[in-house]
Design a protein around this motif. Sequence first.
Motif, short mmCIF file in Angstrom:
data_model
loop_
_atom_site.label_atom_id
_atom_site.label_comp_id
_atom_site.label_asym_id
_atom_site.label_seq_id
_atom_site.Cartn_x
_atom_site.Cartn_y
_atom_site.Cartn_z
N ASP A 220 0.81 -1.22 0.00
CA ASP A 220 0.00 0.00 0.00
C ASP A 220 0.84 1.27 0.00
N TYR A 221 2.16 1.11 -0.01
CA TYR A 221 3.06 2.26 0.12
C TYR A 221 2.79 3.32 -0.95
N ARG A 222 2.66 2.90 -2.22
CA ARG A 222 2.44 3.84 -3.31
C ARG A 222 1.14 4.62 -3.10
N HIS A 223 0.11 3.93 -2.64
CA HIS A 223 -1.17 4.60 -2.38
C HIS A 223 -1.00 5.68 -1.31
N HIS A 224 -0.25 5.37 -0.26
CA HIS A 224 -0.03 6.36 0.80
C HIS A 224 0.71 7.59 0.27
N ILE A 225 1.70 7.39 -0.58
CA ILE A 225 2.46 8.50 -1.15
C ILE A 225 1.55 9.38 -2.01
N GLN A 226 0.71 8.75 -2.82
CA GLN A 226 -0.19 9.51 -3.69
C GLN A 226 -1.18 10.33 -2.86
N THR A 227 -1.67 9.75 -1.78
CA THR A 227 -2.61 10.47 -0.92
C THR A 227 -1.94 11.69 -0.28
N LEU A 228 -0.70 11.50 0.20
CA LEU A 228 0.03 12.61 0.82
C LEU A 228 0.31 13.72 -0.20
N LYS A 229 0.69 13.33 -1.42
CA LYS A 229 0.95 14.32 -2.46
C LYS A 229 -0.32 15.12 -2.79
N ALA A 230 -1.45 14.44 -2.79
CA ALA A 230 -2.71 15.13 -3.08
C ALA A 230 -3.01 16.17 -2.01
N HIS A 231 -2.81 15.83 -0.75
CA HIS A 231 -3.03 16.79 0.34
C HIS A 231 -2.04 17.96 0.23
N MET A 232 -0.79 17.66 -0.11
CA MET A 232 0.22 18.71 -0.21
C MET A 232 -0.11 19.70 -1.34
N SER A 233 -0.59 19.17 -2.48
CA SER A 233 -0.90 20.03 -3.62
C SER A 233 -2.02 21.01 -3.30
N ARG A 234 -2.85 20.68 -2.30
CA ARG A 234 -3.96 21.56 -1.90
C ARG A 234 -3.63 22.31 -0.61
N ASN A 235 -2.35 22.21 -0.20
CA ASN A 235 -1.90 22.89 1.02
C ASN A 235 -2.69 22.44 2.26
N GLU A 236 -3.08 21.20 2.28
CA GLU A 236 -3.85 20.67 3.41
C GLU A 236 -2.88 20.05 4.43
N TYR A 237 -2.12 20.92 5.07
CA TYR A 237 -1.04 20.44 5.93
C TYR A 237 -1.55 19.73 7.19
N ASP A 238 -2.68 20.16 7.69
CA ASP A 238 -3.24 19.48 8.86
C ASP A 238 -3.62 18.05 8.51
N ASP A 239 -4.16 17.88 7.28
CA ASP A 239 -4.52 16.53 6.84
C ASP A 239 -3.27 15.67 6.63
N VAL A 240 -2.19 16.30 6.16
CA VAL A 240 -0.93 15.58 5.97
C VAL A 240 -0.42 15.07 7.31
N ASN A 241 -0.41 15.96 8.31
CA ASN A 241 0.06 15.56 9.64
C ASN A 241 -0.80 14.45 10.23
#
Length: 220
Positions: A39-60
């Motif tokens: 599932d590692y690739r899925h986790h990376i894609q999800t984190l990148k999506a949050h970062m692209s929208r500046n959703e830093y709280d969601d990233v944390n």
Amino acid sequence: MLFQKWIDKRIAAYQNGLVKQYYAEVENMYRTMRGWRHDYRHHIQTLKAHMSRNEYDDVNQYLDMLDDDLTNVETVLKTGNRMTDAILNSKLSLAKNQKITVKADAAVPVNLSVNELDLSVILGNLLDNAIEACSQLPEEKRLIRIYITMKGSYLYLSVSNTAAGKKKAKLADRFLTSKGAGHGFGLSRVDTIVKKYGGYITRASEDEAFSTEVLLPAQV
């Protein structure tokens, strides 16, 4: 003599059953870890999506969940030998629950002339005794050291622990136990297995410390 043989067989069957249980637990742990890596690739894609929208709280928050998930499946020690991992990780988890500090350095070859079940019984008994001794001490004094490596053509095992009281007394080359009648079968089982392979075992008792060293013929 017949009664002793019957006792030895009962102890061996019981301990072998426990080792198989530990092995099944670690196999399940390995499967979970392989699933996490899948599932590692899925986790990376999800984190990148949050970062692209500046959703830093969601990233944390997502990183915190991943950290908790990984902690739940992380093994304490990997020696390279699955059966050894099974018994070591099970016992080290127990030590951790009892707030015992464990310092371990272990590497076990996959191909052993020593039966894996026999090796696990040795480790299990030595660690059981170390955990029991440490549990009688204040938390800040609880310590177990484990060292496993190859020394020439021998597999070398060392388990040492802090202990209460002064140096233990010996009787006929055996340290006396304070556990009462019916105890000491574990150490006897260890001695029997070491003798079976033509290995060597030494025990040392000092003030507030106890250690066991074992040499077993092995092939890499």
